[in-house]
Design a protein around this motif. Structure first.
Motif, short mmCIF file in Angstrom:
data_model
loop_
_atom_site.label_atom_id
_atom_site.label_comp_id
_atom_site.label_asym_id
_atom_site.label_seq_id
_atom_site.Cartn_x
_atom_site.Cartn_y
_atom_site.Cartn_z
N PHE A 97 0.87 -1.19 0.00
CA PHE A 97 0.00 0.00 0.00
C PHE A 97 0.91 1.23 0.00
O PHE A 97 1.89 1.28 0.73
CB PHE A 97 -0.85 -0.03 1.28
N ASP A 98 0.60 2.21 -0.79
CA ASP A 98 1.40 3.46 -0.88
C ASP A 98 2.66 3.33 -1.73
O ASP A 98 3.35 4.32 -1.93
CB ASP A 98 1.83 3.99 0.50
N SER A 99 2.97 2.12 -2.19
CA SER A 99 4.17 1.99 -3.02
C SER A 99 3.87 2.44 -4.46
O SER A 99 2.87 2.03 -5.04
CB SER A 99 4.64 0.53 -3.02
N HIS A 100 4.75 3.26 -5.00
CA HIS A 100 4.57 3.71 -6.39
C HIS A 100 4.75 2.55 -7.38
O HIS A 100 4.25 2.60 -8.50
CB HIS A 100 5.57 4.82 -6.73
N ALA A 101 5.44 1.52 -6.94
CA ALA A 101 5.72 0.39 -7.83
C ALA A 101 4.59 -0.65 -7.81
O ALA A 101 4.65 -1.64 -8.54
CB ALA A 101 7.03 -0.27 -7.42
N ARG A 102 3.58 -0.42 -6.99
CA ARG A 102 2.50 -1.41 -6.86
C ARG A 102 1.78 -1.60 -8.20
O ARG A 102 1.41 -0.64 -8.86
CB ARG A 102 1.50 -0.95 -5.80
N GLN A 103 1.57 -2.86 -8.57
CA GLN A 103 0.86 -3.18 -9.81
C GLN A 103 -0.64 -3.31 -9.52
O GLN A 103 -1.02 -3.71 -8.41
CB GLN A 103 1.37 -4.52 -10.38
#
Lengths: 136, 109
Positions: A97-103
């Protein structure tokens, strides 16, 4: 005089019950709003411009749930929801959650099932506590 | 480092941000990693006991909390069994305290 006093007492009690039902319904709606926002959030990638505001909404709405639960406890509901709220927060805002890299997740992701289950458990606990209080 | 003061209080909303978010520094300016490394660990090194006030923010994500407190244990800066005695948590939301205690007592490999 005594008759009016009894009538007033019943009216107050009825009003309090109505307020309690309304507060529990409001809590259940708020839980559902978080779940819906979480579904919208996880269907987007972490770098989607909408993700940031959805994440902020989810965090603040979960914090507001804790406040609502405190109000219900202060109103006399015997709520044991700390663990349920913790699990709901973890299932919605844990991991990346909150990660810019999350797909983005697929709509059929088991994560949505887990979030829905934790949301239902929280809402159900409040409903059950209310029914116990109303029937006691 | 020898602790120079007995205790300290960190009010996250006042001293860090009202908008804590993200796990790593790459996730944003007020991430769990930044809070842990720049605020919490230095405070724990300088004081025997640190009280953390959690209220007043716009909410926490579990990713932030896990990175702060699970990450603190994983950092091995302090013995895991001494952390509950060094950290006191204050919040009107008991579920937050329960969650943090879960991370402080978890086993990490």
């Amino acid at each position: 005089m005594v008759g009016w006093g009894v009538v007033e007492q019943f009216a107050r009690r009825r009003e309090k019950r109505t307020d309690l039902r309304s507060a529990v319904t409001s809590l259940a709606s708020a839980v559902e709003e978080v779940r819906e926002a979480a579904v919208a959030f996880y269907l987007l990638a972490g770098n989607d411009p909408q993700s940031h505001s959805l994440a902020a909404t989810i965090r603040s709405k979960i914090a507001a749930l804790a406040e609502q639960l405190n109000i219900l406890k202060e109103a006399g509901l015997d709520l044991d929801t700390d663990d349920l709220l913790k699990r709901f927060r973890q299932s919605v805002t844990g991991g990346d959650f909150d990660s810019h890299a999350r797909q983005p997740l697929l709509a059929a992701s088991p994560m949505f099932v887990k979030m829905a289950g934790d949301a239902q458990a929280l809402g159900r606990a409040a409903q059950t506590a209310m029914l116990k209080k109303l029937l006691s | 480092m020898r602790p120079d003061l007995e205790s300290s209080v960190i009010d996250i909303a006042d001293q860090f941000t009202r908008f804590p978010a993200g796990r790593y520094r790459t996730d944003g300016p007020y991430s769990g990693q930044r809070f842990r490394d720049d605020v919490l660990i230095p405070a724990l090194k300088a004081h025997n006991k640190v009280t953390i006030r959690l209220d007043g923010t716009m909410g926490y994500g579990s990713s932030f909390l896990e990175e702060v407190f699970g990450g603190l244990v994983r950092s091995k800066e302090f013995a895991q069994d001494e952390l509950p005695g060094k950290i006191a948590l204050l919040s009107r939301d008991p579920s937050l305290i329960s969650e943090i205690n879960e991370y402080l007592s978890a086993t990490y490999h």
